[in-house]
Scaffold this active site. Sequence first.
Site, PDB file in Angstrom:
ATOM      1  N   ASN A  54      -0.143  15.466  -2.657  1.00  0.00           N
ATOM      2  CA  ASN A  54       0.478  16.722  -2.219  1.00  0.00           C
ATOM      3  C   ASN A  54       1.646  17.071  -3.134  1.00  0.00           C
ATOM      4  O   ASN A  54       1.951  16.314  -4.057  1.00  0.00           O
ATOM      5  CB  ASN A  54       0.937  16.606  -0.760  1.00  0.00           C
ATOM      6  CG  ASN A  54       1.932  15.477  -0.571  1.00  0.00           C
ATOM      7  OD1 ASN A  54       3.022  15.502  -1.129  1.00  0.00           O
ATOM      8  ND2 ASN A  54       1.544  14.456   0.190  1.00  0.00           N
ATOM      9  N   ALA A  73       9.195  10.714   3.114  1.00  0.00           N
ATOM     10  CA  ALA A  73       7.960  10.770   2.320  1.00  0.00           C
ATOM     11  C   ALA A  73       6.955  11.726   2.946  1.00  0.00           C
ATOM     12  O   ALA A  73       6.873  11.840   4.175  1.00  0.00           O
ATOM     13  CB  ALA A  73       7.350   9.372   2.213  1.00  0.00           C
ATOM     14  N   ASP A 127      -1.848  12.094   5.524  1.00  0.00           N
ATOM     15  CA  ASP A 127      -2.296  11.727   6.869  1.00  0.00           C
ATOM     16  C   ASP A 127      -3.608  10.951   6.825  1.00  0.00           C
ATOM     17  O   ASP A 127      -3.902  10.175   7.721  1.00  0.00           O
ATOM     18  CB  ASP A 127      -2.462  12.987   7.725  1.00  0.00           C
ATOM     19  CG  ASP A 127      -1.107  13.604   8.074  1.00  0.00           C
ATOM     20  OD1 ASP A 127      -0.144  12.818   8.207  1.00  0.00           O
ATOM     21  OD2 ASP A 127      -1.019  14.837   8.185  1.00  0.00           O
ATOM     22  N   LYS A 137     -16.169   5.577 -11.346  1.00  0.00           N
ATOM     23  CA  LYS A 137     -15.931   7.020 -11.382  1.00  0.00           C
ATOM     24  C   LYS A 137     -17.175   7.753 -10.849  1.00  0.00           C
ATOM     25  O   LYS A 137     -18.293   7.483 -11.317  1.00  0.00           O
ATOM     26  CB  LYS A 137     -15.639   7.432 -12.824  1.00  0.00           C
ATOM     27  CG  LYS A 137     -15.153   8.834 -12.936  1.00  0.00           C
ATOM     28  CD  LYS A 137     -14.745   9.169 -14.358  1.00  0.00           C
ATOM     29  CE  LYS A 137     -14.638  10.671 -14.483  1.00  0.00           C
ATOM     30  NZ  LYS A 137     -15.100  11.171 -15.742  1.00  0.00           N
ATOM     31  N   ILE A 173       3.719   5.510   9.461  1.00  0.00           N
ATOM     32  CA  ILE A 173       4.765   4.493   9.193  1.00  0.00           C
ATOM     33  C   ILE A 173       5.980   4.717  10.083  1.00  0.00           C
ATOM     34  O   ILE A 173       6.520   3.789  10.684  1.00  0.00           O
ATOM     35  CB  ILE A 173       5.170   4.529   7.694  1.00  0.00           C
ATOM     36  CG1 ILE A 173       3.913   4.466   6.800  1.00  0.00           C
ATOM     37  CG2 ILE A 173       6.117   3.382   7.363  1.00  0.00           C
ATOM     38  CD1 ILE A 173       4.179   4.729   5.335  1.00  0.00           C
ATOM     39  N   LYS A 232       7.314  10.922  18.164  1.00  0.00           N
ATOM     40  CA  LYS A 232       7.530   9.834  17.200  1.00  0.00           C
ATOM     41  C   LYS A 232       8.761   8.993  17.541  1.00  0.00           C
ATOM     42  O   LYS A 232       9.195   8.181  16.724  1.00  0.00           O
ATOM     43  CB  LYS A 232       7.635  10.398  15.789  1.00  0.00           C
ATOM     44  CG  LYS A 232       6.355  11.090  15.329  1.00  0.00           C
ATOM     45  CD  LYS A 232       6.263  11.143  13.833  1.00  0.00           C
ATOM     46  CE  LYS A 232       4.985  11.800  13.379  1.00  0.00           C
ATOM     47  NZ  LYS A 232       4.644  11.431  12.017  1.00  0.00           N
TER      48      LYS A 232
END
Length: 399
Positions: free
Chosen positions: A211, A275, A279, A289, A306, A342
């Site tokens: 990302n 961070a 997901d 490959k 985490i 969380k």
Amino acid sequence: MKNLKNKKILIVICGGIAAYKSLETIRILKRYGSEIKTILTTSAKEFITPLSVTSLSGGKVYEDLFSVENEYEMDHIALSRWADLILVEPITANTILKLAKGSSEDLASTVILASNKPVFLVPAMNVRMWEHPSTKENLKILKSYSYKIIGPEIGEMACGEYGEGKMTEPLDIIKRVNDYLSSIDKNRKLKALVTAGPTNEYIDPVRFITNKSSGKQGYEIAKSLSRNGYQTTLISGPTSLKINEEINLIKVETAEQMFQETQKNLPVDVAIFSAAVSDFKVTKKSDVKIKKRDQLNIKLEKNVDILNYVSNHNSMRPKLVIGFAAETNNLEDNAIKKLKSKNCDMIIANDVSKHNIGFDADLNEVTIFYKDNKKEKLFAKNKSLISDEIIERVNNQLN
Ligand code: CTP
């Protein structure tokens, strides 16, 4: 003020009518057991003499950048390393400008530019000079460099005018310095962990899902924690950012590695999860490959959360767990949901729908949501300044 004992303080005295007050500062600091060296700028010598400063400080007064005698005894870099802290008192509009430009045209500005220590600036000037937009702009820059500003106060000035610009009294300056040193001393016993950057989730040996996270905010948070005395570990996904060597940097690539390193580095007193962890990970990474084909179906499965793991840990939950929420819509609702689900003490939410702010940018604007339902907005600032403000809140919660 026991934190001043044996502290090495470099006092830089600039040329202003308030320069004479620095003699009082030196006298009080000596009484509390600090070791003092001083730099006098050329214009400071119009207000006080090197002899009066030496007599009070018992230490050397440094005046010129390339004085053979000074450079032989202690060069300008060694002088900035010698100090535990630099106090610039008074600082004039001219020196404020020099520091904002990163100038190194005289000894004072060079030592400050070369310093890796906390720098306190104590402005004193005429009210119009203080209120001038150029001074305000320069101060904004200095704050973004994490210089700490003390004052000025409102009162009658030497020029007879009244307003903001009067230098803070020496005893109040020293109290501020002592409070700062005291919080750093307390923090030195505390451990902090920060996660930062993106993660790479491999599809095959050369392709991965990632990302746009730059890691900048997390790196700035780690730097700010370290400046505040915390023993800091930074677990970072792939970025090209650099970090000071006092910080224990652990480089990882995948969410799985980030999770393992986080577990290894517990317990800590404060954990900040900035961070942008992927997901999902690829259920079965190809060892070779993958060749071109008409269709490719990649099966994904969830990564461990985490933050969730740490904040619900039975025996090693940090005293303070802070998460991030990057949202494009319904910022408040989503952030509060995350805070609760969380089990965080604080969630730092940023709106990532705006261009040039938040994700992959130098600026950030965040709202902090607290466990006790309070919320607080930190307006757009560069990520270093936002970090200092976040860590100020961490200090308040832990001390
Ligand atoms: N986080 C984590 N481990 C993960 C996923 C997220 O530690 N596997 C942490 C991030 O570092 C951040 C917070 O959790 O502090 C973000 O929460 P999350 O729900 O993952 O946010 P989004 O990914 O934005 O979730 P959503 O798509 O539901 O908005």
